[in-house]
Structure formats: structure tokens, C-alpha cells
Design a protein around this motif. Structure first.
Motif, PDB file in Angstrom:
ATOM      1  N   SER A 131       0.837  -1.185   0.000  1.00  0.00           N
ATOM      2  CA  SER A 131       0.000   0.000   0.000  1.00  0.00           C
ATOM      3  C   SER A 131       0.876   1.240   0.000  1.00  0.00           C
ATOM      4  O   SER A 131       2.006   1.216   0.494  1.00  0.00           O
ATOM      5  CB  SER A 131      -0.905   0.020   1.241  1.00  0.00           C
ATOM      6  N   ALA A 191       0.157   5.358   0.845  1.00  0.00           N
ATOM      7  CA  ALA A 191      -0.749   6.435   1.212  1.00  0.00           C
ATOM      8  C   ALA A 191      -0.175   7.764   0.736  1.00  0.00           C
ATOM      9  O   ALA A 191       1.011   8.050   0.959  1.00  0.00           O
ATOM     10  CB  ALA A 191      -0.945   6.452   2.719  1.00  0.00           C
ATOM     11  N   SER A 221      -0.560  12.092   0.324  1.00  0.00           N
ATOM     12  CA  SER A 221      -1.155  13.332   0.801  1.00  0.00           C
ATOM     13  C   SER A 221      -1.169  14.318  -0.357  1.00  0.00           C
ATOM     14  O   SER A 221      -0.459  14.132  -1.348  1.00  0.00           O
ATOM     15  CB  SER A 221      -0.340  13.904   1.958  1.00  0.00           C
ATOM     16  N   ASP A 271      -7.001   4.130  -5.434  1.00  0.00           N
ATOM     17  CA  ASP A 271      -8.270   4.584  -4.883  1.00  0.00           C
ATOM     18  C   ASP A 271      -8.107   6.085  -4.672  1.00  0.00           C
ATOM     19  O   ASP A 271      -7.509   6.517  -3.685  1.00  0.00           O
ATOM     20  CB  ASP A 271      -8.576   3.853  -3.576  1.00  0.00           C
ATOM     21  N   ASN A 272      -8.603   6.864  -5.604  1.00  0.00           N
ATOM     22  CA  ASN A 272      -8.396   8.312  -5.529  1.00  0.00           C
ATOM     23  C   ASN A 272      -9.120   8.935  -4.337  1.00  0.00           C
ATOM     24  O   ASN A 272      -8.625   9.903  -3.746  1.00  0.00           O
ATOM     25  CB  ASN A 272      -8.844   8.977  -6.821  1.00  0.00           C
ATOM     26  N   ALA A 273     -10.270   8.406  -3.985  1.00  0.00           N
ATOM     27  CA  ALA A 273     -11.019   8.959  -2.847  1.00  0.00           C
ATOM     28  C   ALA A 273     -10.231   8.800  -1.548  1.00  0.00           C
ATOM     29  O   ALA A 273     -10.247   9.690  -0.690  1.00  0.00           O
ATOM     30  CB  ALA A 273     -12.369   8.274  -2.735  1.00  0.00           C
ATOM     31  N   GLN A 274      -9.552   7.664  -1.408  1.00  0.00           N
ATOM     32  CA  GLN A 274      -8.759   7.409  -0.207  1.00  0.00           C
ATOM     33  C   GLN A 274      -7.305   7.837  -0.364  1.00  0.00           C
ATOM     34  O   GLN A 274      -6.526   7.730   0.582  1.00  0.00           O
ATOM     35  CB  GLN A 274      -8.810   5.911   0.139  1.00  0.00           C
ATOM     36  N   LYS A 275      -6.936   8.283  -1.571  1.00  0.00           N
ATOM     37  CA  LYS A 275      -5.565   8.674  -1.880  1.00  0.00           C
ATOM     38  C   LYS A 275      -4.600   7.531  -1.592  1.00  0.00           C
ATOM     39  O   LYS A 275      -3.595   7.685  -0.885  1.00  0.00           O
ATOM     40  CB  LYS A 275      -5.169   9.927  -1.111  1.00  0.00           C
ATOM     41  N   MET A 276      -4.946   6.369  -2.153  1.00  0.00           N
ATOM     42  CA  MET A 276      -4.145   5.181  -1.927  1.00  0.00           C
ATOM     43  C   MET A 276      -3.731   4.551  -3.252  1.00  0.00           C
ATOM     44  O   MET A 276      -4.462   4.588  -4.238  1.00  0.00           O
ATOM     45  CB  MET A 276      -4.921   4.142  -1.118  1.00  0.00           C
TER      46      MET A 276
END
Length: 119
Positions: A20, A22, A24, A71-76
């Protein structure tokens, strides 16, 4: 953009891991993203990427075994790795805001996560 990779570890050959990353920053969804890896004594090499228009591409060495997703919504950013081989052992890095398969083309990098595949 700041990137934080995780999910590495020790796994037996034939096993699976999911990495994964993450991110910002408000414009993550606009960036091309990629995974690279670097084995001891070797240059950093491209593994998989998603271009600005959501085209997905893989290095031949991982095609059919690895899957990149975001996952753009979760910025992942994710890298599902199946059927792992000892030659997959490396530090894996996520990268963003670049293009193609050359590491020098990417502007932002995560700190790397170590994947070790035992035989």
C-alpha cells in the motif's frame, strides 16, 4: 505530494503480499503513479504504473502476477503481488507525478518497503 509505502515483509515463494502507498495532497487523482523496486546491487527498475489517462502497464517480469490499482477517494495506491519468486526480493517504492517507466521521470517518492521472498 508525500507518499508512505507499507506492506512489505517476508514470504515464501509462491505466496502473496499486498503493498500500500498512502498519499497526501489535493491533486493525487491527477497524477500518474507507479511502483518501482530496487534489489541489492542493482538499479531501480519499473514494476507497474497507471498513467494520467488510467492506462495500466507492467514490466514483463511481473505481468500476470502483479496488479496495480488506485483509490483516488482514499488517496491510496496498491500493488497486489501473487506467485512471488525469490527474484522479486527488493525494496519497493511508490512514485507519483511522472510518466513512463524511467525512475528519473517521477517527482515524488515514498520511502520504500522491503519485500523478501524465500525459496
Amino acid at each position: 505530494v508525500q507518499l508512505q509505502a507499507s506492506g512489505g515483509g517476508l514470504v515464501q515463494a509462491g505466496g502473496s503480499l499486498r503493498l500500500s502507498c498512502a498519499a497526501s495532497g489535493r491533486t493525487f487523482s491527477n497524477y500518474a503513479i507507479a511502483w518501482f523496486r530496487q534489489a541489492p546491487g542493482k538499479e531501480r527498475e519499473f514494476v507497474a504504473g497507471i498513467s494520467w489517462n488510467d492506462t495500466i502497464y507492467y514490466a514483463d517480469s511481473v505481468k500476470g502476477r502483479f496488479a496495480i490499482s488506485r483509490d483516488n477517494a482514499q488517496k491510496m495506491l496498491y500493488l497486489q503481488m501473487d506467485s512471488l519468486k525469490p527474484e522479486d526480493t527488493a525494496v519497493y517504492y511508490c512514485a507519483a507525478a511522472g510518466w513512463g517507466s524511467q525512475a528519473r521521470n517521477y517527482n515524488y517518492w515514498g520511502q520504500g518497503t522491503l519485500v523478501t521472498v524465500s525459496s
